[in-house]
Structures are given as C-alpha cells and as structure tokens.
Design a protein around this motif. Structure first.
Motif, PDB file in Angstrom:
ATOM      1  N   UNK A  79       0.838  -1.203   0.000  1.00 14.90           N
ATOM      2  CA  UNK A  79       0.000   0.000   0.000  1.00 14.90           C
ATOM      3  C   UNK A  79       0.872   1.250   0.000  1.00 14.90           C
ATOM      4  N   UNK A  80       1.915   1.248   0.827  1.00 21.49           N
ATOM      5  CA  UNK A  80       2.835   2.389   0.833  1.00 21.49           C
ATOM      6  C   UNK A  80       3.538   2.516  -0.513  1.00 21.49           C
ATOM      7  N   UNK A  81       3.899   1.386  -1.111  1.00 19.87           N
ATOM      8  CA  UNK A  81       4.543   1.421  -2.428  1.00 19.87           C
ATOM      9  C   UNK A  81       3.635   2.099  -3.447  1.00 19.87           C
ATOM     10  N   UNK A  82       2.339   1.792  -3.399  1.00 17.68           N
ATOM     11  CA  UNK A  82       1.375   2.419  -4.316  1.00 17.68           C
ATOM     12  C   UNK A  82       1.322   3.928  -4.072  1.00 17.68           C
ATOM     13  N   UNK A  83       1.282   4.321  -2.822  1.00 19.88           N
ATOM     14  CA  UNK A  83       1.213   5.753  -2.485  1.00 19.88           C
ATOM     15  C   UNK A  83       2.449   6.483  -3.016  1.00 19.88           C
ATOM     16  N   UNK A  84       3.626   5.913  -2.781  1.00 21.47           N
ATOM     17  CA  UNK A  84       4.855   6.553  -3.265  1.00 21.47           C
ATOM     18  C   UNK A  84       4.927   6.526  -4.791  1.00 21.47           C
ATOM     19  N   UNK A  85       4.471   5.454  -5.409  1.00 19.73           N
ATOM     20  CA  UNK A  85       4.492   5.365  -6.872  1.00 19.73           C
ATOM     21  C   UNK A  85       3.576   6.423  -7.490  1.00 19.73           C
ATOM     22  N   UNK A  86       2.474   6.726  -6.827  1.00 19.76           N
ATOM     23  CA  UNK A  86       1.591   7.795  -7.323  1.00 19.76           C
ATOM     24  C   UNK A  86       2.286   9.148  -7.235  1.00 19.76           C
ATOM     25  N   UNK A  87       3.101   9.329  -6.215  1.00 15.27           N
ATOM     26  CA  UNK A  87       3.851  10.590  -6.092  1.00 15.27           C
ATOM     27  C   UNK A  87       4.923  10.688  -7.175  1.00 15.27           C
ATOM     28  N   UNK A  88       5.557   9.563  -7.486  1.00 16.65           N
ATOM     29  CA  UNK A  88       6.533   9.547  -8.583  1.00 16.65           C
ATOM     30  C   UNK A  88       5.833   9.894  -9.890  1.00 16.65           C
ATOM     31  N   UNK A  89       4.664   9.312 -10.115  1.00 11.87           N
ATOM     32  CA  UNK A  89       3.908   9.601 -11.336  1.00 11.87           C
ATOM     33  C   UNK A  89       3.628  11.097 -11.448  1.00 11.87           C
TER      34      UNK A  89
END
Length: 169
Positions: A79-89
């Motif tokens: 879940x944290x990986x998804x949150x950070x990946x959205x910030x990278x996007x």
C-alpha cells in the motif's frame, strides 16, 4: 539563508556518504550508484545556480520516492509502495508532461505496485495507461512490448486468454 545553506550542505554530505556505500555494495558502474552520482553533481551545481533549483528539487523528490518504493516493496508494504508510486507519477508528469517515456514508465511501476497490493483492476488501468503512452511515442519500442506483456500477464492470471492474446498481436 544560512540555515538553508547548512541544510543543503548537510544534504550533500549525506548524499555523498550514500554514494560511498553504494559504490562499496554495488560498484561504480551500477545504475543506482550512477544515478546517485548524477544527482550529487546536479545538486552541487544546481544550488549554485538559482535557476536550476526547481529542477534539482524535482530530481530530489523523484529519487526520494523511488527509494521509498523500493523499501516498501522490500518490506512487503505494498500500500505504501502504491502511495509513493503515485507521487513519482505526479513528479514525472510535472517534469515531462503526460506523453513521455518517463511517465509511461511511472505508470508501469505504479501498476506493478498495485498488482503487488492485490488491486488487479487498478493495475490493469495503470498498465493500459503506460501502454497507450508508449504506443503514442513508438509502437515498436521495447517499452511498448514490455507494457503489453505486463498487461497480458494480468489477463492470463485472470484466465482472460483472448484479451491476453490480443496484446501479443
């Protein structure tokens, strides 16, 4: 102003130490080490030139979130990986615009994180975005083939074989 300068110098010092660690672990020619070295050079040069500050700040944000994604995946905290990946996007869209190789790659990475988190519908949507951007840029590129393959794997896992086959044609 002095406080900000001290923080920048501290950041540069910490980044320099992390480069030394990466060199000892992975060697000087490793992609991760080279990326940190490039970031260090950009930071040390960029803050001397105020016009480059925004670009340096965006690179720092990208680098920081990439490391957080890697750590979250390593910790199986998807879940944290998804949150950070959205910030990278978001960082990549702000930096390169919607239709860029970097944004397509960010969507692909976000799809992978969503898949690991068990959200197959969201993963399919993100893979579809990566694929469409890549097709718009170069339909015959390796990235286009990779994104199509990643999407097909999800269809196969869901026993949607016809949809998977369409991606390979």
């Amino acid at each position: 102003a002095y406080r900000q300068l001290d923080e920048i110098e501290l950041s540069l010092d910490m980044l320099k130490r992390s480069i030394e660690i990466y060199i000892s672990l992975y060697g000087e020619n490793d992609k991760r080490t080279l990326m940190k070295m490039k970031l260090y050079k950009m930071l040390s040069d960029g803050y001397k030139d105020a016009s480059k500050k925004e670009s340096v700040d965006k690179s720092l944000g990208y680098e920081m979130y990439q490391e957080k994604i890697s750590q979250a995946i390593s910790d199986q905290d998807y879940l944290s990986a998804v949150i950070y990946a959205k910030k990278v996007l978001k960082t990549q869209i702000d930096r390169y615009g919607e239709d860029s190789k970097e944004v397509a790659q960010a969507y692909n990475n976000l799809a992978y994180c969503a898949k690991c988190n068990g959200d197959m519908k969201e993963a399919l949507d993100f893979y579809a975005s990566a694929l469409q951007i890549s097709i718009n840029i170069d339909p015959d590129s390796q990235d286009t083939m990779l994104f199509a393959h990643n999407m097909a794997e999800l269809y196969i896992a869901d026993k949607e074989y016809e949809l998977a086959l369409k991606l390979y044609n």
